[in-house]
Scaffold this motif. Structure first.
Motif, PDB file in Angstrom:
ATOM      1  N   LEU A 203     115.253 -24.014  78.324  1.00  0.00           N
ATOM      2  CA  LEU A 203     113.905 -24.565  78.224  1.00  0.00           C
ATOM      3  C   LEU A 203     113.669 -25.501  79.402  1.00  0.00           C
ATOM      4  O   LEU A 203     114.521 -26.327  79.717  1.00  0.00           O
ATOM      5  CB  LEU A 203     113.710 -25.334  76.915  1.00  0.00           C
ATOM      6  CG  LEU A 203     113.849 -24.559  75.603  1.00  0.00           C
ATOM      7  CD1 LEU A 203     113.569 -25.474  74.420  1.00  0.00           C
ATOM      8  CD2 LEU A 203     112.912 -23.354  75.566  1.00  0.00           C
TER       9      LEU A 203
ATOM     10  N   TYR B  56     110.543 -20.836  78.805  1.00  0.00           N
ATOM     11  CA  TYR B  56     111.835 -20.447  78.230  1.00  0.00           C
ATOM     12  C   TYR B  56     112.415 -19.272  79.003  1.00  0.00           C
ATOM     13  O   TYR B  56     111.686 -18.501  79.639  1.00  0.00           O
ATOM     14  CB  TYR B  56     111.677 -20.059  76.749  1.00  0.00           C
ATOM     15  CG  TYR B  56     111.177 -18.638  76.576  1.00  0.00           C
ATOM     16  CD1 TYR B  56     112.069 -17.557  76.468  1.00  0.00           C
ATOM     17  CD2 TYR B  56     109.811 -18.343  76.558  1.00  0.00           C
ATOM     18  CE1 TYR B  56     111.617 -16.246  76.354  1.00  0.00           C
ATOM     19  CE2 TYR B  56     109.355 -17.055  76.441  1.00  0.00           C
ATOM     20  CZ  TYR B  56     110.260 -16.003  76.349  1.00  0.00           C
ATOM     21  OH  TYR B  56     109.815 -14.698  76.255  1.00  0.00           O
TER      22      TYR B  56
ATOM     23  N   VAL C 118     105.139 -23.052  74.303  1.00  0.00           N
ATOM     24  CA  VAL C 118     106.377 -22.450  74.784  1.00  0.00           C
ATOM     25  C   VAL C 118     106.063 -21.018  75.188  1.00  0.00           C
ATOM     26  O   VAL C 118     105.606 -20.222  74.359  1.00  0.00           O
ATOM     27  CB  VAL C 118     107.471 -22.460  73.690  1.00  0.00           C
ATOM     28  CG1 VAL C 118     108.771 -21.848  74.222  1.00  0.00           C
ATOM     29  CG2 VAL C 118     107.724 -23.879  73.200  1.00  0.00           C
TER      30      VAL C 118
ATOM     31  N   VAL D  30     119.699 -19.972  75.558  1.00  0.00           N
ATOM     32  CA  VAL D  30     118.289 -20.019  75.914  1.00  0.00           C
ATOM     33  C   VAL D  30     118.064 -21.279  76.736  1.00  0.00           C
ATOM     34  O   VAL D  30     118.651 -22.331  76.460  1.00  0.00           O
ATOM     35  CB  VAL D  30     117.382 -20.001  74.662  1.00  0.00           C
ATOM     36  CG1 VAL D  30     117.598 -21.247  73.805  1.00  0.00           C
ATOM     37  CG2 VAL D  30     115.918 -19.881  75.053  1.00  0.00           C
TER      38      VAL D  30
ATOM     39  N   VAL E 211     113.235 -21.109  68.232  1.00  0.00           N
ATOM     40  CA  VAL E 211     112.859 -22.516  68.356  1.00  0.00           C
ATOM     41  C   VAL E 211     112.739 -23.169  66.988  1.00  0.00           C
ATOM     42  O   VAL E 211     113.209 -24.295  66.778  1.00  0.00           O
ATOM     43  CB  VAL E 211     111.548 -22.664  69.158  1.00  0.00           C
ATOM     44  CG1 VAL E 211     111.071 -24.123  69.149  1.00  0.00           C
ATOM     45  CG2 VAL E 211     111.743 -22.189  70.595  1.00  0.00           C
TER      46      VAL E 211
ATOM     47  N   VAL F 230     111.082 -15.662  70.042  1.00  0.00           N
ATOM     48  CA  VAL F 230     111.052 -17.016  70.585  1.00  0.00           C
ATOM     49  C   VAL F 230     110.742 -18.005  69.472  1.00  0.00           C
ATOM     50  O   VAL F 230     111.389 -19.054  69.334  1.00  0.00           O
ATOM     51  CB  VAL F 230     110.005 -17.136  71.706  1.00  0.00           C
ATOM     52  CG1 VAL F 230     110.040 -18.541  72.321  1.00  0.00           C
ATOM     53  CG2 VAL F 230     110.228 -16.088  72.771  1.00  0.00           C
TER      54      VAL F 230
ATOM     55  N   TYR G 174     103.484 -20.297  70.732  1.00  0.00           N
ATOM     56  CA  TYR G 174     104.418 -19.486  71.511  1.00  0.00           C
ATOM     57  C   TYR G 174     103.721 -18.277  72.123  1.00  0.00           C
ATOM     58  O   TYR G 174     102.806 -17.706  71.531  1.00  0.00           O
ATOM     59  CB  TYR G 174     105.557 -18.967  70.623  1.00  0.00           C
ATOM     60  CG  TYR G 174     106.221 -20.026  69.777  1.00  0.00           C
ATOM     61  CD1 TYR G 174     107.327 -20.731  70.242  1.00  0.00           C
ATOM     62  CD2 TYR G 174     105.747 -20.323  68.504  1.00  0.00           C
ATOM     63  CE1 TYR G 174     107.935 -21.712  69.464  1.00  0.00           C
ATOM     64  CE2 TYR G 174     106.341 -21.291  67.717  1.00  0.00           C
ATOM     65  CZ  TYR G 174     107.442 -21.982  68.199  1.00  0.00           C
ATOM     66  OH  TYR G 174     108.031 -22.949  67.423  1.00  0.00           O
TER      67      TYR G 174
END
Length: 297
Positions: free
Chosen positions: A160, A150, A126, A158, A31, A27, A74
């Motif tokens: 969000l 996510y 996230v 992906v 990002v 992840v 994250y």
């Protein structure tokens, strides 16, 4: 809660079944590689060490389109510690302003370093999901915090989704009536003279589109944002207000003297669609443009 924003990370065909990442690092890598597109944040550093005394590593450091420092943390799934961890790093950041400013200078240059907006630092978390306790904590804290969920869709997409967003207690609250303007807006409208009432009405219209909005002012404009800016109001000139919007100029009706494409042209604020407002009638015409930009942010 905002809608789900899908980002195509390659050019393949997506599967419909959502899933979590195999590892938290996946992840983070994704990002960080697309941070400006996904979050409206310019990437500065990954796994940034806070030194031996503090003893931590910030997952991602960045700066948003208004110049505000941003910490991104994250988690692969649901983790009750993600907010507290981020706030732990926020405390370090606010105690090391020069360290961050030097990082911005090294990555983005002297001008960007001089424009850092310390009044509106942000924490973006996230994760795979959040609990109701997380959402409550965001509302109670004084810092600006965004909780972003996510999901992967196949190997190429992906999604969000902003689960909760709070602008922070130092930021400007939404106006509940026409008498509750901010100090920044009052300074702007006073300087504008005849544009005072129109500027107040624009402010209320932009803030009235949703409950998930934050408002941030810097030296040159006032930004209205969800995860990213959707509108920027420039201090009024004698007979007009300029508003810059996130909406794609190619998808809207460009009316001479009212709406124009400023792609590639230098201006204050963010967004490539410029609206010129001179009367209440112009504000009425602007409503659809405002809504379209809000939906994209």
């Amino acid at each position: 809660m905002s809608g789900l924003n899908l980002f195509n990370t390659t050019c393949g065909v997506t599967e419909v079944s959502p899933r979590l990442a195999e590892a938290e690092a996946d992840v983070q890598d994704l990002v960080e590689g697309h941070m400006q597109t996904m979050l409206g944040v310019r990437f500065l550093a990954s796994e940034y060490s806070t030194g031996p005394v503090h003893g931590g590593r910030i997952d991602s450091l960045g700066i948003d389109e208004n110049g505000a420092p941003v910490i991104v943390e994250y988690k692969r799934g649901t983790d009750a510690g993600v907010i507290n961890q981020g706030l732990f790093y926020m405390a370090w950041l606010l105690d090391h302003l020069e360290t961050f400013r030097h990082l911005v200078r090294d990555r983005l240059g002297v001008h960007a370093a001089a424009q850092v907006l310390w009044s509106a630092p942000r924490l973006i978390c996230v994760a795979g999901d959040f609990t109701r306790y997380d959402i409550h904590a965001v509302r109670e804290h004084r810092h600006a915090i965004d909780l972003v969920r996510y999901r992967y869709f196949g190997s190429d997409y992906v999604g969000l989704e902003t689960v909760a967003s709070f602008p922070g207690r130092a930021a400007v609250p939404k106006t509940g009536s026409r008498s509750r303007g901010t100090a920044k807006v009052q300074r702007i409208v006073t300087a504008a003279g005849a544009m005072a009432e129109l500027a107040t009405a624009v402010d209320e219209a932009l803030l009235g589109l949703g409950e998930d909005l934050a408002k941030v002012s810097n030296q040159t404009y006032t930004a209205y944002r969800r995860m990213q800016n959707y509108a920027c109001l420039v201090p009024p000139k004698k007979a007009k207000l300029l508003v810059y919007l996130k909406a794609d100029p190619a998808t809207v009706d460009l009316v001479p003297g009212f709406a124009r494409d400023v792609t590639g042209l230098g201006h204050h604020g963010t967004g490539d669609l410029e609206l010129t407002l001179q009367t209440e009638r112009d504000l009425e015409r602007a409503a659809d443009y405002f809504r379209q930009s809000y939906a994209l942010a």
